[in-house]
Design an enzyme around this catalytic site. Structure first.
Site, PDB file in Angstrom:
ATOM      1  N   SER A 149       0.840  -1.197   0.000  1.00 40.36           N
ATOM      2  CA  SER A 149       0.000   0.000   0.000  1.00 40.36           C
ATOM      3  C   SER A 149       0.876   1.249   0.000  1.00 40.36           C
ATOM      4  O   SER A 149       2.019   1.213   0.481  1.00 40.36           O
ATOM      5  CB  SER A 149      -0.895   0.011   1.245  1.00 40.36           C
ATOM      6  OG  SER A 149      -1.519   1.269   1.426  1.00 40.36           O
ATOM      7  N   TYR A 162      -2.556  -0.396   9.738  1.00 38.16           N
ATOM      8  CA  TYR A 162      -2.493  -0.878   8.363  1.00 38.16           C
ATOM      9  C   TYR A 162      -1.182  -0.467   7.701  1.00 38.16           C
ATOM     10  O   TYR A 162      -0.479  -1.287   7.105  1.00 38.16           O
ATOM     11  CB  TYR A 162      -3.681  -0.336   7.584  1.00 38.16           C
ATOM     12  CG  TYR A 162      -3.759  -0.793   6.144  1.00 38.16           C
ATOM     13  CD1 TYR A 162      -4.230  -2.059   5.830  1.00 38.16           C
ATOM     14  CD2 TYR A 162      -3.388   0.046   5.097  1.00 38.16           C
ATOM     15  CE1 TYR A 162      -4.327  -2.483   4.506  1.00 38.16           C
ATOM     16  CE2 TYR A 162      -3.477  -0.361   3.778  1.00 38.16           C
ATOM     17  CZ  TYR A 162      -3.944  -1.620   3.493  1.00 38.16           C
ATOM     18  OH  TYR A 162      -4.029  -2.038   2.185  1.00 38.16           O
TER      19      TYR A 162
END
Length: 257
Positions: A149, A162
């Site tokens: 990501s 995350y």
């Protein structure tokens, strides 16, 4: 076409794709299957798994499903055992696309949020790599592809646990590459921009933020699952034999704009 087949065909290869029932994972599973690989997708929800397998086989691919919960060590091991049973052997290609993204304000992030995120996003890829990487090395061929990501590289839209997990995943990729690249196993990471997938459903519901993120790219749009198909086939094929330990940004230029 003979030359392209030689470079990119996955005929005779087998692949395990976690999170392959939706989003980027399904796009990658579809691409690998259409390139000739026999694909097993692992996810939790039976209905989504069945639908994804139907979609892949309708497109002419060889696809099967294993229902598994990657949120615990026991669940990862059980899913891996079932994949081996279904395939009749260990996979040549491992794609770690399953992930969860819990987005509370950082001060409200709980220990349970942290543990759940690390279990699925980081520990499951580690455990699957430990299970299948050595066998790939023994056979002299293997491909491990992680899906990371932007939040591994920059903090935005409540990166929280995350972002930490994805930063760890990219570091894991480099460690795995160092361990197994001498034996024909490449390990690389795909780094998406903002992609309209179920994982991003909360953010996708805000049209203002969606438009803002699209404006930050060079292409003027946000990503789609199919944008990862070509990169995934490249990283899974013979064409990428000298590419390992790398993070490939598939983000419409978001990271450099």
């Amino acid at each position: 076409m003979g030359y392209l087949d030689e470079l990119f065909s996955l005929s005779g290869r087998t692949a395990l794709v976690t999170g392959g029932s939706s989003g980027i994972g399904k796009g990658i599973a579809r691409a690998l299957a259409r390139a000739g690989a026999r694909v097993v997708i692992v996810a939790r929800r039976e209905a989504e798994l069945k639908a994804a397998v139907g979609e892949l086989t309708a497109a002419g691919g060889l696809a099967e499903a294993v229902s598994g919960d990657l949120g615990s060590r026991a669940g990862v091991r059980a899913a891996a055992d079932e994949v081996v049973r279904v395939l009749g052997g260990e996979p040549d290609i491992l794609v770690n696309s399953a992930g969860i993204n819990i987005r509370p304000a950082f001060a409200e992030l709980t220990e349970d949020d942290w543990d759940r995120t690390m279990a699925v996003n980081l520990e499951a890829p580690f455990l699957l790599g430990q299970r299948f990487g050595p066998g790939m090395a023994e056979r002299g061929f293997g491909r491990i592809i992680h899906v990371s990501s932007q939040q591994a590289h920059r903090a935005f839209v409540r990166s929280g646990a995350y972002g930490v997990s994805k930063g760890g995943l990219e570091s894991l990729s480099r460690s795995q590459a160092e361990a197994w690249a001498p034996y024909g196993v490449t390990v690389n990471t795909l780094v998406p921009g903002f992609v309209m997938t179920p994982l991003n459903a909360q953010l996708s519901a805000d049209p203002v933020r969606v438009a803002e993120l699209a404006a930050r790219t060079m292409t003027g749009r946000n990503g789609l699952a199919e944008d990862f198909e070509g990169a995934a086939v490249f990283l899974a094929s013979r064409a990428s034999a000298y590419v390992t330990g790398q993070s490939l940004f598939v983000d419409g230029g978001l990271s450099v704009h």
